[in-house]
Design an enzyme around this catalytic site. Structure first.
Site, mmCIF file in Angstrom:
data_model
loop_
_atom_site.group_PDB
_atom_site.id
_atom_site.type_symbol
_atom_site.label_atom_id
_atom_site.label_comp_id
_atom_site.label_asym_id
_atom_site.label_seq_id
_atom_site.Cartn_x
_atom_site.Cartn_y
_atom_site.Cartn_z
ATOM 1 N N GLY A 1 6.669 -2.387 6.109
ATOM 2 C CA GLY A 1 7.897 -2.879 5.939
ATOM 3 C C GLY A 1 9.054 -2.175 6.687
ATOM 4 O O GLY A 1 8.844 -1.053 7.237
ATOM 5 N N GLU A 2 10.329 -2.668 6.702
ATOM 6 C CA GLU A 2 11.416 -2.083 7.533
ATOM 7 C C GLU A 2 12.374 -1.631 6.512
ATOM 8 O O GLU A 2 13.214 -2.455 5.969
ATOM 9 C CB GLU A 2 11.991 -3.040 8.584
ATOM 10 C CG GLU A 2 13.189 -2.597 9.248
ATOM 11 C CD GLU A 2 13.253 -1.061 9.789
ATOM 12 O OE1 GLU A 2 12.645 -0.723 10.445
ATOM 13 O OE2 GLU A 2 14.209 -0.422 9.223
ATOM 14 N N CYS B 1 6.431 -7.279 7.139
ATOM 15 C CA CYS B 1 7.399 -6.942 7.815
ATOM 16 C C CYS B 1 7.905 -8.207 8.776
ATOM 17 O O CYS B 1 7.291 -8.718 9.503
ATOM 18 C CB CYS B 1 7.224 -5.799 8.539
ATOM 19 S SG CYS B 1 8.651 -5.113 9.580
ATOM 20 N N SER C 1 12.001 6.077 8.533
ATOM 21 C CA SER C 1 11.565 5.455 9.650
ATOM 22 C C SER C 1 12.280 4.234 9.941
ATOM 23 O O SER C 1 11.793 3.087 9.015
ATOM 24 C CB SER C 1 10.124 5.746 9.886
ATOM 25 O OG SER C 1 9.882 5.164 11.100
ATOM 26 N N SER D 1 11.576 4.539 15.445
ATOM 27 C CA SER D 1 10.240 4.110 16.184
ATOM 28 C C SER D 1 10.819 3.862 17.898
ATOM 29 O O SER D 1 11.321 2.369 17.968
ATOM 30 C CB SER D 1 9.648 3.096 15.399
ATOM 31 O OG SER D 1 9.204 3.300 14.351
ATOM 32 N N LEU D 2 11.053 4.816 18.627
ATOM 33 C CA LEU D 2 11.275 4.364 19.897
ATOM 34 C C LEU D 2 10.243 3.567 20.561
ATOM 35 O O LEU D 2 10.540 2.425 21.093
ATOM 36 C CB LEU D 2 11.815 5.815 20.656
ATOM 37 C CG LEU D 2 12.586 5.591 21.886
ATOM 38 C CD1 LEU D 2 13.995 4.696 21.615
ATOM 39 C CD2 LEU D 2 12.769 6.812 22.534
ATOM 40 N N HIS D 3 9.285 4.288 20.928
ATOM 41 C CA HIS D 3 7.765 3.718 21.412
ATOM 42 C C HIS D 3 8.011 3.232 22.855
ATOM 43 O O HIS D 3 6.947 2.828 23.428
ATOM 44 C CB HIS D 3 7.420 2.507 20.662
ATOM 45 C CG HIS D 3 7.216 2.887 19.375
ATOM 46 N ND1 HIS D 3 6.557 3.753 18.797
ATOM 47 C CD2 HIS D 3 7.349 2.106 17.972
ATOM 48 C CE1 HIS D 3 6.462 4.056 17.502
ATOM 49 N NE2 HIS D 3 6.883 2.914 17.159
ATOM 50 N N CYS E 1 -0.792 5.867 8.495
ATOM 51 C CA CYS E 1 0.820 5.267 8.071
ATOM 52 C C CYS E 1 1.042 4.161 9.181
ATOM 53 O O CYS E 1 0.900 4.483 10.454
ATOM 54 C CB CYS E 1 1.867 6.035 8.200
ATOM 55 S SG CYS E 1 2.030 7.369 6.693
ATOM 56 N N ASN F 1 -3.521 3.407 16.657
ATOM 57 C CA ASN F 1 -4.496 3.101 15.772
ATOM 58 C C ASN F 1 -4.991 1.635 15.883
ATOM 59 O O ASN F 1 -4.242 0.540 15.297
ATOM 60 C CB ASN F 1 -3.971 3.341 14.203
ATOM 61 C CG ASN F 1 -5.246 3.435 13.122
ATOM 62 O OD1 ASN F 1 -6.463 3.463 13.703
ATOM 63 N ND2 ASN F 1 -4.739 3.659 11.960
ATOM 64 N N GLU G 1 0.785 -1.295 0.048
ATOM 65 C CA GLU G 1 -0.037 -0.149 -0.065
ATOM 66 C C GLU G 1 0.868 1.255 -0.051
ATOM 67 O O GLU G 1 2.103 1.185 0.343
ATOM 68 C CB GLU G 1 -0.835 0.242 1.312
ATOM 69 C CG GLU G 1 -1.986 -1.039 1.194
ATOM 70 C CD GLU G 1 -2.901 -0.872 2.382
ATOM 71 O OE1 GLU G 1 -3.875 -1.536 2.165
ATOM 72 O OE2 GLU G 1 -3.001 0.253 2.886
#
Ligand code: SAH
Ligand code: SF4
Length: 414
Positions: free
Chosen positions: A214-215, A145, A246, A268-270, A390, A347, A125
């Protein structure tokens, strides 16, 4: 098969590796070669292989390259500076492809989402998000991924294959087709509409984020080759300052990303503790928070003018406390990082093991980071009616079967 070698090198025990990818040139049933995604030098090689002498091959590749990437041409007959005898010679041997469109959706807020398909039948996508002062295209780098972050729907997909450079740059080309943004405009697949023009040259598509499926750093070569085409001044000519890649934290590839691609970095720490990040971003078990932040402080090109974005998904009762916010500030200061923080409301997707934090919690978290002098905007969800955020791709398409989509398409035509 370089892509395969790269990912195999970096495989993570217990995770799936991407399935072998098509070479940079995918064989076509009609025997012609697709030029999409190839650099100028490679096009010249192919022309020489097909029988042109070296000088001709070089000249023709320069012309064709310009038509491909600067003008968006897909038909050799449009290439007016190429002779009428040369045009059919090219058409017999080559094509200029585009990703296949399975479904195109348009949200009430202007966000657009396309479900695309590779020639070997895999769905992926891309999303276009218009804003007041910019238009951002969210581009995919893989089908699926391998990394299985627990809050990410893409991570639950089983099939993974790296996208080729053509399939990656093809997303940008397709978006320009749809938005009618080639010089002299090609409105052929766009539903014509009135949208404000953002820039002097009238383009809506101003920015690219590698934040689709994906990464990207697990498909480094193809992503680099595709972004080189996107940045080439003689082609699509998008500035590296307008492109953000990212990563979930593929530490060994981060320096090369800065050196060989040179785009803005988002991480992407999160989570701020080993325990929580190990759980929600499992690559953390391999490359921990300290290693990751050290790689960020070494990232070539990062400065106060070009900050690194730290993405932080807000998960209720998981990573969203005031103490987490204070720890985030402490970490970013400790490594003296030119940082901004992007707070992303989670999300949800069917069966997801988390809930989004409350708006009050998100505000409190944001205020703590902001008061420490670090910008911490909350990303507004966009295209919710078409599941277009996203990092949250593929949901609606998977809910619908192919038969349902065909029925809808047939109904739309009548
Ligand atoms: N693999 C890369 C880039 C793609 S994901 C990466 O992880 O950075 C783009 C962003 O969307 C990442 O920050 C990702 O963590 C985030 N994301 C994924 N699923 C999400 C969800 N359900 N809700 C909110 N953000 C999500
Ligand atoms: Fe992969 Fe990024 Fe999703 Fe993690 S968040 S599973 S790295 S796409």
């Amino acid at each position: 098969m370089r892509a395969m070698a790269d990912t195999a090198l970096m495989s993570i025990p217990g995770q799936v590796d991407p399935v072998p990818v098509a070479r940079s040139i995918t064989p076509r049933a009609d025997g012609r070669t697709d030029l999409l995604g190839l650099p100028k030098a490679r096009i010249a090689e192919l022309f020489a292989d097909a029988g042109l002498d070296a000088k001709q091959a070089k000249l023709r590749s320069k012309q064709v390259y310009h038509w491909l990437y600067h003008r968006g041409a897909t038909d050799f007959g449009e290439m007016t500076d190429i002779s009428k005898t040369m045009q059919p010679w090219l058409t017999e041997r080559f094509v200029v492809g585009r990703p296949n469109i399975v479904e195109a959706q348009h949200s009430t807020d202007g966000t657009r989402k396309w479900l695309l398909q590779t020639d070997d039948g895999h769905d992926y996508e891309m999303v276009f998000i218009p804003d007041a002062d910019r238009g951002t295209l969210c581009v995919s780098s893989q089908v699926g991924c391998t990394l299985n972050c627990t809050f990410c729907h893409t991570g639950t997909m089983r099939l993974v294959r790296n996208l080729t450079p053509g399939e990656i740059v093809g997303q940008v080309m397709l978006a320009r087709d749809a938005l009618g943004e080639w010089p002299k405009g090609r409105m052929d697949i766009s539903d014509v509409e009135d949208e404000t023009e953002y820039r002097a040259d009238g383009r809506l598509l101003t920015n690219i984020v590698m934040m689709g499926m994906g990464e990207p750093l697990y498909n480094f070569d193809h992503v680099r080759d595709a972004l080189k085409l996107v940045m080439d001044g003689e082609g699509l000519a998008l500035s590296k300052r307008r492109i953000t890649l990212s990563t979930s934290g593929v530490v060994p590839m981060m320096a090369r990303c800065g050196e060989e691609i040179g785009v803005n970095l988002a991480v992407s720490l999160h989570a701020v503790t080993k325990e929580v990040r190990d759980e929600i971003v499992p690559i953390n078990r391999k490359y921990g928070i300290d290693e990751l932040l050290r790689a960020c402080s070494d990232y070539p090109g990062a400065s106060n003018a070009r900050r690194i974005t730290f993405e932080y998904v807000m998960l209720k009762d998981k990573n969203d406390s005031d103490a987490d916010a204070h720890e985030l500030v402490r970490l970013l200061k400790r490594y003296d990082l030119p940082a901004k923080v992007n707070l992303i409301p989670f999300n949800p997707w069917p069966g997801a093991p988390y809930e989004c934090s409350t708006p009050e919690r998100i505000r409190s978290f944001s205020n703590i980071v902001f008061e420490a002098g670090i910008s911490a905007p909350v990303r507004t969800p966009r295209g919710r009616d078409i599941d277009a955020a996203c990092g949250q791709l593929r949901t609606s398409a998977e809910k619908k079967s192919r038969a349902e989509r065909d029925r809808e398409a047939a109904a739309a035509e009548t």
